[in-house]
Design a protein around this motif. Structure first.
Motif, PDB file in Angstrom:
ATOM      1  N   ILE A 113       0.829  -1.203   0.000  1.00  0.00           N
ATOM      2  CA  ILE A 113       0.000   0.000   0.000  1.00  0.00           C
ATOM      3  C   ILE A 113       0.866   1.257   0.000  1.00  0.00           C
ATOM      4  CG2 ILE A 113      -1.717   1.306   1.327  1.00  0.00           C
ATOM      5  CD1 ILE A 113      -2.890  -1.314   2.275  1.00  0.00           C
ATOM      6  N   SER A 114       2.010   1.218   0.661  1.00  0.00           N
ATOM      7  CA  SER A 114       2.876   2.405   0.748  1.00  0.00           C
ATOM      8  C   SER A 114       3.396   2.833  -0.620  1.00  0.00           C
ATOM      9  CB  SER A 114       4.050   2.137   1.694  1.00  0.00           C
ATOM     10  OG  SER A 114       4.949   1.189   1.150  1.00  0.00           O
ATOM     11  N   LYS A 115       3.527   1.877  -1.551  1.00  0.00           N
ATOM     12  CA  LYS A 115       4.008   2.199  -2.892  1.00  0.00           C
ATOM     13  C   LYS A 115       3.009   3.058  -3.670  1.00  0.00           C
ATOM     14  CE  LYS A 115       6.717  -2.074  -3.243  1.00  0.00           C
ATOM     15  NZ  LYS A 115       6.859  -3.382  -3.930  1.00  0.00           N
ATOM     16  N   LEU A 116       1.757   3.058  -3.221  1.00  0.00           N
ATOM     17  CA  LEU A 116       0.690   3.776  -3.931  1.00  0.00           C
ATOM     18  C   LEU A 116       0.318   5.093  -3.263  1.00  0.00           C
ATOM     19  CD1 LEU A 116      -1.619   0.680  -4.583  1.00  0.00           C
ATOM     20  CD2 LEU A 116       0.115   1.651  -6.107  1.00  0.00           C
ATOM     21  N   ASP A 117       0.952   5.412  -2.137  1.00  0.00           N
ATOM     22  CA  ASP A 117       0.589   6.631  -1.411  1.00  0.00           C
ATOM     23  C   ASP A 117       1.850   7.188  -0.751  1.00  0.00           C
ATOM     24  OD1 ASP A 117      -0.451   8.627   0.266  1.00  0.00           O
ATOM     25  OD2 ASP A 117      -2.262   7.476   0.734  1.00  0.00           O
ATOM     26  N   SER A 118       2.300   8.331  -1.237  1.00  0.00           N
ATOM     27  CA  SER A 118       3.548   8.921  -0.744  1.00  0.00           C
ATOM     28  C   SER A 118       3.445   9.412   0.697  1.00  0.00           C
ATOM     29  CB  SER A 118       3.966  10.080  -1.650  1.00  0.00           C
ATOM     30  OG  SER A 118       2.965  11.100  -1.642  1.00  0.00           O
ATOM     31  N   ARG A 119       2.228   9.492   1.231  1.00  0.00           N
ATOM     32  CA  ARG A 119       2.053   9.945   2.614  1.00  0.00           C
ATOM     33  C   ARG A 119       2.383   8.852   3.628  1.00  0.00           C
ATOM     34  NH1 ARG A 119      -4.071  11.706   2.586  1.00  0.00           N
ATOM     35  NH2 ARG A 119      -4.141   9.608   1.660  1.00  0.00           N
ATOM     36  N   ILE A 120       2.551   7.622   3.150  1.00  0.00           N
ATOM     37  CA  ILE A 120       2.738   6.480   4.050  1.00  0.00           C
ATOM     38  C   ILE A 120       4.224   6.199   4.294  1.00  0.00           C
ATOM     39  CG2 ILE A 120       2.393   3.996   4.323  1.00  0.00           C
ATOM     40  CD1 ILE A 120      -0.215   4.254   2.816  1.00  0.00           C
ATOM     41  N   LYS A 121       4.571   6.051   5.555  1.00  0.00           N
ATOM     42  CA  LYS A 121       5.889   5.581   5.968  1.00  0.00           C
ATOM     43  C   LYS A 121       5.698   4.228   6.656  1.00  0.00           C
ATOM     44  CE  LYS A 121       7.876  10.150   7.011  1.00  0.00           C
ATOM     45  NZ  LYS A 121       8.475  10.989   8.098  1.00  0.00           N
ATOM     46  N   VAL A 122       6.543   3.275   6.333  1.00  0.00           N
ATOM     47  CA  VAL A 122       6.454   1.948   6.949  1.00  0.00           C
ATOM     48  C   VAL A 122       7.710   1.702   7.785  1.00  0.00           C
ATOM     49  CG1 VAL A 122       6.218  -0.529   6.585  1.00  0.00           C
ATOM     50  CG2 VAL A 122       5.067   1.081   5.035  1.00  0.00           C
ATOM     51  N   VAL A 123       7.484   1.273   9.015  1.00  0.00           N
ATOM     52  CA  VAL A 123       8.577   0.905   9.907  1.00  0.00           C
ATOM     53  C   VAL A 123       8.444  -0.579  10.223  1.00  0.00           C
ATOM     54  CG1 VAL A 123       9.652   1.249  12.162  1.00  0.00           C
ATOM     55  CG2 VAL A 123       8.650   3.205  10.939  1.00  0.00           C
ATOM     56  N   HIS A 124       9.472  -1.359   9.927  1.00  0.00           N
ATOM     57  CA  HIS A 124       9.493  -2.772  10.299  1.00  0.00           C
ATOM     58  C   HIS A 124      10.460  -2.930  11.480  1.00  0.00           C
ATOM     59  CE1 HIS A 124       7.250  -4.104   6.780  1.00  0.00           C
ATOM     60  NE2 HIS A 124       8.031  -3.329   6.034  1.00  0.00           N
ATOM     61  N   LYS A 125       9.999  -3.503  12.549  1.00  0.00           N
ATOM     62  CA  LYS A 125      10.835  -3.657  13.734  1.00  0.00           C
ATOM     63  C   LYS A 125      10.586  -5.007  14.376  1.00  0.00           C
ATOM     64  CE  LYS A 125       9.639  -1.358  17.442  1.00  0.00           C
ATOM     65  NZ  LYS A 125       9.224  -2.530  18.270  1.00  0.00           N
ATOM     66  N   GLN A 126      11.491  -5.417  15.239  1.00  0.00           N
ATOM     67  CA  GLN A 126      11.275  -6.661  15.961  1.00  0.00           C
ATOM     68  C   GLN A 126      10.150  -6.471  16.970  1.00  0.00           C
ATOM     69  OE1 GLN A 126      15.093  -7.315  17.881  1.00  0.00           O
ATOM     70  NE2 GLN A 126      14.389  -6.349  19.770  1.00  0.00           N
ATOM     71  N   ASN A 127       9.497  -7.545  17.302  1.00  0.00           N
ATOM     72  CA  ASN A 127       8.340  -7.469  18.190  1.00  0.00           C
ATOM     73  C   ASN A 127       8.749  -7.059  19.603  1.00  0.00           C
ATOM     74  OD1 ASN A 127       6.442  -9.400  20.208  1.00  0.00           O
ATOM     75  ND2 ASN A 127       5.387  -8.072  18.756  1.00  0.00           N
ATOM     76  N   GLU A 128       8.232  -5.904  20.024  1.00  0.00           N
ATOM     77  CA  GLU A 128       8.483  -5.412  21.382  1.00  0.00           C
ATOM     78  C   GLU A 128       7.196  -4.982  22.083  1.00  0.00           C
ATOM     79  OE1 GLU A 128      12.630  -3.236  21.668  1.00  0.00           O
ATOM     80  OE2 GLU A 128      11.495  -2.458  19.952  1.00  0.00           O
ATOM     81  N   GLY A 129       6.059  -5.145  21.418  1.00  0.00           N
ATOM     82  CA  GLY A 129       4.795  -4.769  22.025  1.00  0.00           C
ATOM     83  C   GLY A 129       4.263  -3.445  21.502  1.00  0.00           C
ATOM     84  N   VAL A 130       2.984  -3.227  21.770  1.00  0.00           N
ATOM     85  CA  VAL A 130       2.276  -2.075  21.205  1.00  0.00           C
ATOM     86  C   VAL A 130       2.826  -0.752  21.717  1.00  0.00           C
ATOM     87  CG1 VAL A 130       0.458  -2.111  22.978  1.00  0.00           C
ATOM     88  CG2 VAL A 130      -0.021  -1.146  20.709  1.00  0.00           C
ATOM     89  N   SER A 131       3.265  -0.698  22.967  1.00  0.00           N
ATOM     90  CA  SER A 131       3.780   0.557  23.516  1.00  0.00           C
ATOM     91  C   SER A 131       5.037   1.000  22.781  1.00  0.00           C
ATOM     92  CB  SER A 131       4.065   0.409  25.009  1.00  0.00           C
ATOM     93  OG  SER A 131       2.875   0.231  25.743  1.00  0.00           O
ATOM     94  N   ALA A 132       5.979   0.072  22.609  1.00  0.00           N
ATOM     95  CA  ALA A 132       7.213   0.397  21.900  1.00  0.00           C
ATOM     96  C   ALA A 132       6.926   0.751  20.445  1.00  0.00           C
ATOM     97  CB  ALA A 132       8.186  -0.777  21.974  1.00  0.00           C
ATOM     98  N   ALA A 133       5.934   0.073  19.846  1.00  0.00           N
ATOM     99  CA  ALA A 133       5.577   0.371  18.453  1.00  0.00           C
ATOM    100  C   ALA A 133       5.055   1.800  18.321  1.00  0.00           C
ATOM    101  CB  ALA A 133       4.535  -0.632  17.961  1.00  0.00           C
ATOM    102  N   ARG A 134       4.167   2.188  19.211  1.00  0.00           N
ATOM    103  CA  ARG A 134       3.632   3.558  19.148  1.00  0.00           C
ATOM    104  C   ARG A 134       4.723   4.582  19.428  1.00  0.00           C
ATOM    105  NH1 ARG A 134      -1.199   1.901  22.411  1.00  0.00           N
ATOM    106  NH2 ARG A 134      -2.836   1.284  20.964  1.00  0.00           N
ATOM    107  N   ASN A 135       5.591   4.291  20.386  1.00  0.00           N
ATOM    108  CA  ASN A 135       6.690   5.215  20.667  1.00  0.00           C
ATOM    109  C   ASN A 135       7.589   5.390  19.444  1.00  0.00           C
ATOM    110  OD1 ASN A 135       5.913   5.737  23.311  1.00  0.00           O
ATOM    111  ND2 ASN A 135       7.269   4.179  24.188  1.00  0.00           N
TER     112      ASN A 135
END
Length: 328
Positions: A53-75
């Motif tokens: 989806i990010s390839k079709l919308d320049s407003r989108i940034k994708v972050v791939h990270k190791q699983n650390e939980g929702v709090s760390a993801a939002r931070n």
């Protein structure tokens, strides 16, 4: 009003719901958005969907990270956000077309640090509020209100000034339940004004069987109870009003765990947790009469005190009617 708004979406194994979520953000009436998709080490196709989806919308940034939980993801999302405002959408939920525009209008209209919607659409609620109202709360009143469950405890359906969050108001990484409750109370206490409305602009999904609110996990719910203790520990407003509101929140959270233990047929598996929740339920049973809790909460307290199994049984009926299940 042409400021950028960063919409942060923490994502973990929500492939069946993710496209609808992202599309609902892309289709906002307010278009100056930065959409930050944080893939928290998903094991399904969620990460691939984000990349496509990010390839079709320049407003989108994708972050791939190791699983650390929702709090760390939002931070992680907050730390890379460049918008003047920040809001959060869970990957298995979706938002109405005016979600961002309405909350942003509230902030500008009332010169507030935070905008909040107190009501949401869900699998159980499909109709907009009949009488939409708007109010201004002080930090103390907003903190009291969220502790009394008059404001949803989750971080969704809220918009924050990013400068207001600064570098110190963040989610606690060790929290997997109650993380939004914690951040909201920390932010509310420091805010000069909070703009509050009951207009529904967010859809909170209750049919994701992997959600922590539909699948019972004792360790996670103990973590949720810990979140309440951290909220109390980190108060910056120390008034009798806030203390009484916390006592109500402590009672209410324990009753939630109690209800889910019964719904999941998990009482015999977790007898200590069940016993502790029952003790708190009785000890703080009438805390709702010391705070501006709703009549619904007071009726709930009386029912749980005199007929403690009635509400979980009613929840079983409602979930069967709407085909929503709690598993153990």
């Amino acid at each position: 009003m042409n400021c950028k708004v960063s919409v942060i979406v923490p994502i973990y194994n929500v492939e069946h719901f993710l496209r609808k979520c992202i599309e609902s953000i892309q289709q906002q009436t307010y278009t100056n958005l930065e959409i930050i998709l944080v893939d928290d080490g998903s094991l399904d196709l969620s990460g691939k969907i984000c990349d496509e989806i990010s390839k079709l919308d320049s407003r989108i940034k994708v972050v791939h990270k190791q699983n650390e939980g929702v709090s760390a993801a939002r931070n992680s999302g907050i730390n890379i956000a460049t918008g003047e405002f920040v809001c959060f959408v869970d990957g298995d939920d979706y938002v109405m077309p005016d979600y961002v525009e309405y909350l942003l209008t509230l902030i500008y209209k009332y010169e507030a640090d935070i905008a909040v919607s107190t009501e949401m659409f869900s699998n159980f609620i499909a109709k907009q509020c009949d009488n939409v109202w708007e109010r201004i709360y002080s930090g103390e009143r907003a903190t009291e209100s969220i502790l009394c469950y008059d404001i949803p405890i989750g971080v969704y359906n809220k918009l924050f000034k990013r400068d207001f969050l600064g570098n110190h108001i963040r989610f606690l990484p060790e929290l997997c339940i109650g993380e939004g409750f914690y951040l909201n109370t920390m932010a509310f206490q420091r805010a000069n004004k909070i703009a509050v409305s009951n207009r529904r602009v967010y859809f909170y999904r209750r049919d994701n069987i992997n959600s922590v609110t539909t699948k019972f996990d004792a360790a996670k719910w103990k973590n949720g109870l810990y979140a309440l203790q951290r909220i109390k520990q980190d108060f910056v407003i120390h008034t009798d009003r806030i203390q009484k509101a916390w006592e109500f929140a402590w009672w209410r959270t324990n009753t939630d765990v109690y209800d889910l233990l019964i719904l999941a047929n998990a009482v015999k598996r977790y007898p200590d947790l069940y016993r502790d929740c029952r003790r708190v339920m009785r000890q703080y049973a009438f805390s709702c009469f010391k705070v501006p809790a709703s009549n619904k909460q007071r009726i709930r307290a009386l029912i749980l005190f005199f007929c403690p199994r009635l509400i979980p049984q009613a929840m079983v009926w409602r979930r069967k009617r709407f085909k929503v299940d709690v598993t153990n």
